[in-house]
Design an enzyme around this catalytic site. Sequence first.
Site, PDB file in Angstrom:
ATOM      1  N   LYS A 101       0.948  -0.866   0.130  1.00  0.00           N
ATOM      2  CA  LYS A 101      -0.096   0.187  -0.044  1.00  0.00           C
ATOM      3  C   LYS A 101       0.329   1.085   0.649  1.00  0.00           C
ATOM      4  O   LYS A 101       1.662   1.314   1.334  1.00  0.00           O
ATOM      5  CB  LYS A 101      -0.450   0.119   1.035  1.00  0.00           C
ATOM      6  CG  LYS A 101      -1.968   0.968   1.233  1.00  0.00           C
ATOM      7  CD  LYS A 101      -3.025   0.091  -0.260  1.00  0.00           C
ATOM      8  CE  LYS A 101      -5.107   0.524   0.127  1.00  0.00           C
ATOM      9  NZ  LYS A 101      -4.935  -0.782  -0.818  1.00  0.00           N
ATOM     10  N   GLN A 140      29.974  19.518  -5.366  1.00  0.00           N
ATOM     11  CA  GLN A 140      30.422  18.839  -5.350  1.00  0.00           C
ATOM     12  C   GLN A 140      31.226  18.455  -3.569  1.00  0.00           C
ATOM     13  O   GLN A 140      30.723  17.414  -2.847  1.00  0.00           O
ATOM     14  CB  GLN A 140      31.499  18.115  -5.901  1.00  0.00           C
ATOM     15  CG  GLN A 140      30.656  17.570  -7.001  1.00  0.00           C
ATOM     16  CD  GLN A 140      30.297  18.553  -8.259  1.00  0.00           C
ATOM     17  OE1 GLN A 140      30.026  19.988  -8.205  1.00  0.00           O
ATOM     18  NE2 GLN A 140      30.133  18.240  -9.726  1.00  0.00           N
ATOM     19  N   ARG A 159      29.129  33.146  -4.539  1.00  0.00           N
ATOM     20  CA  ARG A 159      27.798  33.211  -5.677  1.00  0.00           C
ATOM     21  C   ARG A 159      27.651  32.568  -3.648  1.00  0.00           C
ATOM     22  O   ARG A 159      26.957  32.081  -3.145  1.00  0.00           O
ATOM     23  CB  ARG A 159      27.877  31.959  -6.136  1.00  0.00           C
ATOM     24  CG  ARG A 159      28.129  30.923  -6.369  1.00  0.00           C
ATOM     25  CD  ARG A 159      28.360  29.615  -6.752  1.00  0.00           C
ATOM     26  NE  ARG A 159      28.842  28.601  -6.518  1.00  0.00           N
ATOM     27  CZ  ARG A 159      28.566  26.889  -7.383  1.00  0.00           C
ATOM     28  NH1 ARG A 159      28.278  27.385  -8.376  1.00  0.00           N
ATOM     29  NH2 ARG A 159      28.969  26.247  -6.116  1.00  0.00           N
ATOM     30  N   THR A 216      -3.905  -4.882  -0.161  1.00  0.00           N
ATOM     31  CA  THR A 216      -3.456  -4.717   0.474  1.00  0.00           C
ATOM     32  C   THR A 216      -4.147  -3.683   1.805  1.00  0.00           C
ATOM     33  O   THR A 216      -3.090  -2.706   2.132  1.00  0.00           O
ATOM     34  CB  THR A 216      -2.839  -3.136  -0.750  1.00  0.00           C
ATOM     35  OG1 THR A 216      -3.999  -2.071  -1.584  1.00  0.00           O
ATOM     36  CG2 THR A 216      -1.930  -4.019  -1.895  1.00  0.00           C
ATOM     37  N   ASP A 217      -5.162  -3.827   1.633  1.00  0.00           N
ATOM     38  CA  ASP A 217      -6.277  -3.407   2.680  1.00  0.00           C
ATOM     39  C   ASP A 217      -6.024  -3.320   4.129  1.00  0.00           C
ATOM     40  O   ASP A 217      -6.210  -2.790   5.431  1.00  0.00           O
ATOM     41  CB  ASP A 217      -7.660  -3.396   1.956  1.00  0.00           C
ATOM     42  CG  ASP A 217      -8.761  -2.162   2.568  1.00  0.00           C
ATOM     43  OD1 ASP A 217      -8.446  -1.075   2.244  1.00  0.00           O
ATOM     44  OD2 ASP A 217      -9.436  -3.197   3.381  1.00  0.00           O
ATOM     45  N   HIS A 234      19.904  27.062  -8.700  1.00  0.00           N
ATOM     46  CA  HIS A 234      21.060  28.311  -9.494  1.00  0.00           C
ATOM     47  C   HIS A 234      19.754  29.416  -8.944  1.00  0.00           C
ATOM     48  O   HIS A 234      19.012  29.888  -9.169  1.00  0.00           O
ATOM     49  CB  HIS A 234      21.106  28.141 -10.842  1.00  0.00           C
ATOM     50  CG  HIS A 234      21.619  26.757 -11.093  1.00  0.00           C
ATOM     51  ND1 HIS A 234      22.949  26.597 -10.851  1.00  0.00           N
ATOM     52  CD2 HIS A 234      21.112  25.930 -12.343  1.00  0.00           C
ATOM     53  CE1 HIS A 234      23.862  24.829 -11.212  1.00  0.00           C
ATOM     54  NE2 HIS A 234      22.258  24.601 -12.021  1.00  0.00           N
ATOM     55  N   PHE A 290      32.906  28.822  -7.507  1.00  0.00           N
ATOM     56  CA  PHE A 290      32.860  27.870  -8.341  1.00  0.00           C
ATOM     57  C   PHE A 290      33.730  28.314 -10.043  1.00  0.00           C
ATOM     58  O   PHE A 290      33.398  29.264 -10.368  1.00  0.00           O
ATOM     59  CB  PHE A 290      31.630  27.668  -9.165  1.00  0.00           C
ATOM     60  CG  PHE A 290      31.578  26.497 -10.019  1.00  0.00           C
ATOM     61  CD1 PHE A 290      32.212  25.306  -9.355  1.00  0.00           C
ATOM     62  CD2 PHE A 290      31.298  26.339 -11.202  1.00  0.00           C
ATOM     63  CE1 PHE A 290      32.171  24.161 -10.551  1.00  0.00           C
ATOM     64  CE2 PHE A 290      31.242  24.943 -11.716  1.00  0.00           C
ATOM     65  CZ  PHE A 290      31.254  23.981 -11.565  1.00  0.00           C
ATOM     66  N   ASN A 344      21.053  21.622  -7.190  1.00  0.00           N
ATOM     67  CA  ASN A 344      22.025  23.084  -7.928  1.00  0.00           C
ATOM     68  C   ASN A 344      21.225  23.880  -7.670  1.00  0.00           C
ATOM     69  O   ASN A 344      20.811  24.316  -8.869  1.00  0.00           O
ATOM     70  CB  ASN A 344      23.249  23.140  -8.464  1.00  0.00           C
ATOM     71  CG  ASN A 344      23.753  24.210  -8.250  1.00  0.00           C
ATOM     72  OD1 ASN A 344      23.988  24.939  -7.293  1.00  0.00           O
ATOM     73  ND2 ASN A 344      25.450  24.323  -8.323  1.00  0.00           N
TER      74      ASN A 344
HETATM   75  O1  LIG Z   1      28.837  23.377  -7.753  1.00  0.00           O
HETATM   76  C1  LIG Z   1      28.476  22.843  -8.549  1.00  0.00           C
HETATM   77  N1  LIG Z   1      29.323  22.012  -9.241  1.00  0.00           N
HETATM   78  C2  LIG Z   1      29.145  21.810 -10.518  1.00  0.00           C
HETATM   79  O2  LIG Z   1      29.135  20.957 -10.680  1.00  0.00           O
HETATM   80  C3  LIG Z   1      28.641  23.185 -11.470  1.00  0.00           C
HETATM   81  N2  LIG Z   1      28.176  22.741 -13.001  1.00  0.00           N
HETATM   82  C4  LIG Z   1      27.367  24.632 -13.336  1.00  0.00           C
HETATM   83  O3  LIG Z   1      27.079  24.790 -14.474  1.00  0.00           O
HETATM   84  N3  LIG Z   1      27.227  24.822 -11.504  1.00  0.00           N
HETATM   85  C5  LIG Z   1      27.783  24.353 -11.309  1.00  0.00           C
HETATM   86  N4  LIG Z   1      28.299  24.108  -9.543  1.00  0.00           N
END
Ligand SMILES: O=c1[nH]c(=O)c2[nH]c(=O)[nH]c2[nH]1
Length: 287
Positions: free
Chosen positions: A11, A221, A178, A56-57, A249, A161, A247
């Site tokens: 369920k 990362q 950033r 499942t009930d 943006h 970055f 990420n």
């Molecule tokens: O921290 C980031 N990792 C990426 O691999 C990546 N690629 C990207 O366009 N911006 C970022 N920022």
Amino acid sequence: MYTLSANQYGKGEIHLVRIYRDSPRHEIRDLTVTTALRGDFADAYLTGDQSKVLPTDTQKNTAFAFAKTHGEGAVEDYAIALARHFVESDPFATEADVDVLVDAWDRVVVDGAPHDFTWVRRGPERRTVGVVASGSGAEARVEVTGGVVDLVILKSTGSEFHGFHKDAYTTLGETDDRILATSLDVKWVFGAVPADWDAAFDAARTAMVSTFATWHSLALQQTLWQMGQAVLDAVPSISTVTLKAPNKHHFLYDFTRFTVEPPIPNENEVFHADDRPYGMIEATVSR
Ligand SMILES: O=c1[nH]c(=O)c2[nH]c(=O)[nH]c2[nH]1
């Protein structure tokens, strides 16, 4: 000729609320439970014979009943009891999954005093609990995972970055300041039973959030790697942690295109928060 290679059934998203009302100050637990059984169920698919299929009930009913009868401990204790019940009581089930999403509620404060029976829903973040139970008697096994989904977090500086690989299609500018924002989906595997499930969750979550805040990031990362290590440092009973991080943006809005006088400066103050597409950064960190 074809083979039914795998099957399971259960369920999905049993949404149950348990109120603890033994004292004037009530407590609330809000769970969304998904069950799945694996075992001797191929006939239900191959011939249509349902004689081994616990509906499942019924699984849903059991989830509600156990909220009362096995609801006193941590959510993990409830999920373990429910999963073990399925494998122990159903002669055809060899393995049971119980996955739980936990919605948190914050107690309302009225005139400075916490109210006894009113809450406001927190969110979107939800704690997760996963249990896989198999076997019985000496063969009984239980695997427990924990985690969090939709933990949305943002830092307005302390993130860079640059130095990335470039090819003919690369347009991204390098930056040493950033916004870094994500919505974390994290799952950890317990290699041992912690002394306190709730304390383990709190410690893992605190480790992730504080590392995100304090680690000066050269990329999402790198931040994930640091966060994963912090979880393993904080909770010895966790053996592996997997982090998935979109990420989210935030692009500096370009005021230089305007012809207004005087020109409007934008020194990392006004951003376009783009919801898609997003980078998708993932890591698994193990002991
Ligand atoms: O921290 C980031 N990792 C990426 O691999 C990546 N690629 C990207 O366009 N911006 C970022 N920022």
